[in-house]
Design a protein around this motif. Structure first.
Motif, PDB file in Angstrom:
ATOM      1  N   MET A   1       0.854  -1.182   0.000  1.00 23.88           N
ATOM      2  CA  MET A   1       0.000   0.000   0.000  1.00 23.88           C
ATOM      3  C   MET A   1       0.892   1.234   0.000  1.00 23.88           C
ATOM      4  N   ARG A   2       0.577   2.167  -0.854  1.00 22.43           N
ATOM      5  CA  ARG A   2       1.326   3.418  -0.934  1.00 22.43           C
ATOM      6  C   ARG A   2       0.419   4.553  -0.449  1.00 22.43           C
ATOM      7  N   VAL A   3       0.839   5.196   0.628  1.00 25.00           N
ATOM      8  CA  VAL A   3       0.070   6.286   1.234  1.00 25.00           C
ATOM      9  C   VAL A   3       0.896   7.561   1.122  1.00 25.00           C
ATOM     10  N   MET A   4       0.240   8.645   0.777  1.00 27.08           N
ATOM     11  CA  MET A   4       0.899   9.951   0.704  1.00 27.08           C
ATOM     12  C   MET A   4       0.221  10.888   1.694  1.00 27.08           C
ATOM     13  N   VAL A   5       1.041  11.575   2.488  1.00 28.75           N
ATOM     14  CA  VAL A   5       0.521  12.563   3.435  1.00 28.75           C
ATOM     15  C   VAL A   5       1.098  13.920   3.056  1.00 28.75           C
ATOM     16  N   ALA A   6       0.216  14.900   2.871  1.00 27.70           N
ATOM     17  CA  ALA A   6       0.642  16.263   2.560  1.00 27.70           C
ATOM     18  C   ALA A   6       1.006  16.964   3.864  1.00 27.70           C
TER      19      ALA A   6
ATOM     20  N   MET B   1       2.011  -0.602   6.027  1.00 28.18           N
ATOM     21  CA  MET B   1       3.227   0.015   5.508  1.00 28.18           C
ATOM     22  C   MET B   1       4.481  -0.592   6.115  1.00 28.18           C
ATOM     23  N   THR B   2       4.327  -1.461   7.114  1.00 28.37           N
ATOM     24  CA  THR B   2       5.504  -2.077   7.717  1.00 28.37           C
ATOM     25  C   THR B   2       5.641  -3.544   7.348  1.00 28.37           C
ATOM     26  N   ALA B   3       4.536  -4.212   7.121  1.00 25.39           N
ATOM     27  CA  ALA B   3       4.594  -5.631   6.785  1.00 25.39           C
ATOM     28  C   ALA B   3       4.508  -5.814   5.273  1.00 25.39           C
ATOM     29  N   PRO B   4       5.340  -6.672   4.687  1.00 25.97           N
ATOM     30  CA  PRO B   4       5.268  -6.882   3.249  1.00 25.97           C
ATOM     31  C   PRO B   4       3.982  -7.611   2.879  1.00 25.97           C
ATOM     32  N   PRO B   5       3.350  -7.197   1.759  1.00 21.88           N
ATOM     33  CA  PRO B   5       2.129  -7.869   1.324  1.00 21.88           C
ATOM     34  C   PRO B   5       2.483  -9.221   0.699  1.00 21.88           C
ATOM     35  N   PRO B   6       1.482 -10.105   0.557  1.00 17.75           N
ATOM     36  CA  PRO B   6       1.745 -11.353  -0.151  1.00 17.75           C
ATOM     37  C   PRO B   6       2.203 -11.039  -1.570  1.00 17.75           C
ATOM     38  N   PRO B   7       3.124 -11.843  -2.147  1.00 14.55           N
ATOM     39  CA  PRO B   7       3.657 -11.539  -3.482  1.00 14.55           C
ATOM     40  C   PRO B   7       2.583 -11.362  -4.542  1.00 14.55           C
TER      41      PRO B   7
END
Length: 180
Positions: free
Chosen positions: A1-6, A29-35
């Motif tokens: 997951m890619r999150v952007m905070v302004a 954002m800390t744990a890798p997702p399943p491939p």
């Protein structure tokens, strides 16, 4: 997951970042997702990433009219003044993002920073689309309808123009001060 905070110099933007860091989806954002999930989402990294973006207003050196005995003259800032202002903008941006990065490190969240120049509402929407952001998070200054109509609202603009889900984090309720 890619999150952007302004991030800007307001308490509300740092509150929005803190909200992101304190809520359960920050674990994404800390744990890798399943491939398979990473490949389906089109992300090449093995884990989520938090992007902190700060947009600074471009510096426009204007001429200043001054009356003299010979008529009206226009004075422009020297290159030293222009350099000084731009350097100051860079230092302010770096300090804001450093503070935000420290908040992320305290929660062990992987983060990157971006400094852009231009109109914040346009640049935030553009970069979120270019980076294929899954969620854009912006703070709300809590402007009323009148102020929002005159000043504009970055969060409102992003909610209507960003090509990804946009989360607007409202500021915490102000504590009612008791007069004892």
């Amino acid at each position: 997951m890619r999150v952007m905070v302004a991030i800007d110099d307001s308490d509300e933007s740092f509150y929005a970042l803190q909200w992101v860091l304190d809520n359960p989806f920050s674990r994404l954002m800390t744990a890798p997702p399943p491939p398979a999930a990473a490949a389906a989402a089109g992300h090449d990294s093995g884990s989520g990433l938090l992007t902190l973006v700060h947009v600074q207003q471009p510096f426009q050196p204007y001429g200043f009219p001054a009356a003299s005995s010979a008529g009206v003259s226009v004075f422009y800032p020297t290159s030293t003044v222009v350099y000084s202002v731009r350097k100051s903008q860079e230092e302010i941006s770096a300090a804001l993002l450093s503070r935000a990065l420290n908040m992320c490190r305290d929660k062990m969240i992987k983060a990157e920073t971006l400094i852009l120049e231009g109109d914040p509402k346009d640049k935030i929407c553009e970069i979120s689309e270019e980076m294929n952001v899954d969620l854009l998070v912006v703070g709300s200054r809590g402007l009323g309808k009148i102020k929002r109509a005159f000043l504009g609202s970055v969060s409102d603009y992003c909610a209507h123009h960003a090509n990804c889900p946009t989360l607007i984090v409202k500021p915490p309720p102000k504590e009612a001060s008791s007069n004892k």
